[in-house]
Design a protein around this motif. Structure first.
Motif, PDB file in Angstrom:
ATOM      1  N   ALA A 104     -12.384   1.176 -14.159  1.00 37.33           N
ATOM      2  CA  ALA A 104     -11.127   1.323 -14.907  1.00 37.33           C
ATOM      3  C   ALA A 104     -11.350   1.076 -16.391  1.00 37.33           C
ATOM      4  CB  ALA A 104     -10.070   0.356 -14.361  1.00 37.33           C
ATOM      5  N   LEU A 105     -12.210   0.122 -16.708  1.00 33.50           N
ATOM      6  CA  LEU A 105     -12.505  -0.157 -18.110  1.00 33.50           C
ATOM      7  C   LEU A 105     -13.185   1.032 -18.772  1.00 33.50           C
ATOM      8  CD1 LEU A 105     -12.484  -2.358 -20.351  1.00 33.50           C
ATOM      9  CD2 LEU A 105     -14.835  -2.874 -19.661  1.00 33.50           C
ATOM     10  N   ALA A 106     -14.140   1.650 -18.087  1.00 33.06           N
ATOM     11  CA  ALA A 106     -14.832   2.805 -18.648  1.00 33.06           C
ATOM     12  C   ALA A 106     -13.860   3.955 -18.910  1.00 33.06           C
ATOM     13  CB  ALA A 106     -15.949   3.261 -17.702  1.00 33.06           C
ATOM     14  N   PHE A 107     -12.940   4.203 -17.970  1.00 30.64           N
ATOM     15  CA  PHE A 107     -11.928   5.239 -18.170  1.00 30.64           C
ATOM     16  C   PHE A 107     -11.021   4.894 -19.352  1.00 30.64           C
ATOM     17  CE2 PHE A 107     -12.844   6.711 -13.810  1.00 30.64           C
ATOM     18  CZ  PHE A 107     -12.808   8.087 -14.018  1.00 30.64           C
ATOM     19  N   TYR A 108     -10.629   3.635 -19.439  1.00 29.03           N
ATOM     20  CA  TYR A 108      -9.732   3.226 -20.532  1.00 29.03           C
ATOM     21  C   TYR A 108     -10.384   3.435 -21.892  1.00 29.03           C
ATOM     22  CZ  TYR A 108      -6.913   0.469 -23.666  1.00 29.03           C
ATOM     23  OH  TYR A 108      -6.151   0.082 -24.734  1.00 29.03           O
ATOM     24  N   TYR A 109     -11.628   2.986 -22.032  1.00 28.46           N
ATOM     25  CA  TYR A 109     -12.333   3.176 -23.304  1.00 28.46           C
ATOM     26  C   TYR A 109     -12.398   4.660 -23.665  1.00 28.46           C
ATOM     27  CZ  TYR A 109     -14.166  -1.656 -23.536  1.00 28.46           C
ATOM     28  OH  TYR A 109     -14.303  -3.014 -23.653  1.00 28.46           O
TER      29      TYR A 109
END
Length: 451
Positions: A104-109
């Motif tokens: 989820a963090l990778a998608f958010y960034y």
């Protein structure tokens, strides 16, 4: 033996205002802040996704540097990201150690940067710099497309290892002063099929979130009291030789209580700027993981039905190069909670030095309700006028670095670097010529917390 490489003509494929090298927490924040400030911004990342240690090294929790025990001390882009991940169920709020879903963090960034108009170059590695007097004129990058050049007005080094600064001739320090040794590296891994309720009921905790009778109350624990289990395993003929004093650090993925991330390996005397050391670390780390998984399954309550789910894409590097900047943050600054007129970020995380040669970890806790400042001068240096450092490669001693190296602080430092870079372009000034008040005013306007 040397091989002579003939002169090359390298095509300039991009010309922008600001180039950020590295797509980890500091690089993400630097690029986003720069673009939102109106600068044409390009971000270079060697992997095919963003996130740095939070994604490729599976360090899937934000340490408590963002909160002083009484209030938030890091706002801005960090707070924006924290709230959005929380609302989508991808982060657990605790104001202490907050686990998150790395995917989820990778998608958010990715989505945040694209929405702001940041141009990305993934699968690309900074190989060298082209200097013009005291300025970086261009970065030389390597990729499947070969060697290419990227020109900009201002450059930000968010590589974590100060790769751009080192290639540009910026003086730096590495390791502790006595022998140059650095904190050990760890290869993180995840296991599935864990009965976490049983785990936290039956294993002694050195540190952890208060247990409310259900796994939902758990965000991380540090296991202790494993000596008897290890002794029994060895008596049974099991060779357990992972060099950590405490058996593991574990935290759950939001919404997946049977999945535990483990920080259980330790590989000593690794210089994260040397390929041969990194190669050894990856090999040794996987052997240690294999041993850890077998031990946990056979001797640790809650792991009976567990299985290895995932190994990080790379070892987590705790420490490497630190530039010699216009000011060097010290251990005294951290412990005495020093405040600076040119503050661009605050931090509260403890001094946390993993022994470069032994099994233990040296801690110095900071009191509740207070924080120390990180000045803009720690991001700047006198050698290269248009180059800013962000994240864990800023100017700090070995001891102070062990406190500021965590991801939440890196995001705050990245945001400050991005704002400074964009302002320097807009003002036609070198970053070191900017008045700190200009950077601070812009950070405050964006929701940063500086006092």
């Amino acid at each position: 033996m040397l091989i002579i490489v003939p002169e090359q003509s390298i095509e300039v494929v991009r010309e922008v205002d600001v180039v950020v090298a590295g797509g980890g927490p500091a690089g993400y924040a630097a690029a986003l802040a720069s673009a939102r400030s109106g600068a044409r911004t390009l971000l270079i990342e060697r992997y095919g996704y963003l996130g740095g240690v939070g994604t490729n090294s599976l360090v899937s929790g934000f340490s408590s540097g963002f909160h002083d025990g009484k209030r938030m001390i890091i706002g801005g882009l960090y707070q924006e990201m924290r709230e959005k991940l929380y609302r989508q169920g991808a982060l657990v709020k605790t104001n202490n150690y907050e686990p998150f879903d790395p995917e989820a963090l990778a998608f958010y960034y990715l989505k945040s940067l694209l929405a702001a108009g940041v141009e990305l170059m993934l699968h690309t590695w900074v190989a060298d710099v082209v200097m013009n007097s005291d300025r970086v004129e261009a970065l030389i990058v390597e990729s499947k497309s070969g060697r290419q050049a990227i020109r900009a007005t201002t450059f930000i080094d968010a590589t974590g290892d100060a790769d751009v600064c080192a290639r540009a001739g910026v003086p730096y320090d590495i390791g502790r002063p006595s022998d140059g040794l650095m904190q050990p590296v760890s290869l993180m891994f995840a296991v599935g099929g864990v009965n976490a309720d049983r785990l936290i009921r039956e294993i002694e905790q050195i540190e952890g979130a208060p247990f409310d009778g259900h796994i939902s109350g758990m965000n991380h624990i540090i296991f202790g009291g494993q000596e008897e289990r290890i002794a029994k395993a060895k008596a049974d003929g099991f060779l357990f030789n992972v060099p950590r004093q405490s058996i593991a650090i574990a935290w759950t993925l939001p919404g997946r209580p049977d999945v535990i991330y483990l920080n259980m390996t330790r590989i000593q005397q690794v210089n994260g700027t040397k390929t041969e050391d990194l190669t050894r670390a990856e090999i040794e780390g996987r052997y240690q993981i294999e041993e850890c998984v077998k031990f946990l399954k056979a001797y640790t309550p809650g792991f009976e039905q567990s299985y290895l789910l995932r190994v990080a894409a790379q070892v987590g590097i705790r420490e490497s190069r630190r530039i010699r900047g216009s000011y060097t943050l010290t251990e005294t600054d951290v412990i005495q909670l020093t405040q600076f007129d040119d503050v661009v970020a605050q931090a509260h995380y403890m001094i946390d030095i993993h022994d470069p040669t032994g099994q233990g970890t040296h801690y110095v806790e900071l009191g509740q309700g207070a924080s120390y400042d990180i000045p803009l001068r720690c991001l700047l240096q006198d050698k290269v006028s248009n180059l800013i450092a962000a994240g864990r490669c800023i100017s700090a001693t070995h001891e102070a670095f062990s406190s500021l190296r965590v991801m939440s602080v890196s995001i705050a430092l990245g945001e400050a670097a991005g704002v400074a870079a964009a302002l320097s372009v807009k003002q036609s000034l070198a970053p070191g010529e900017l008045k700190a008040e200009l950077v601070q005013d812009e950070l405050l306007r964006r929701g940063a917390i500086l006092n």
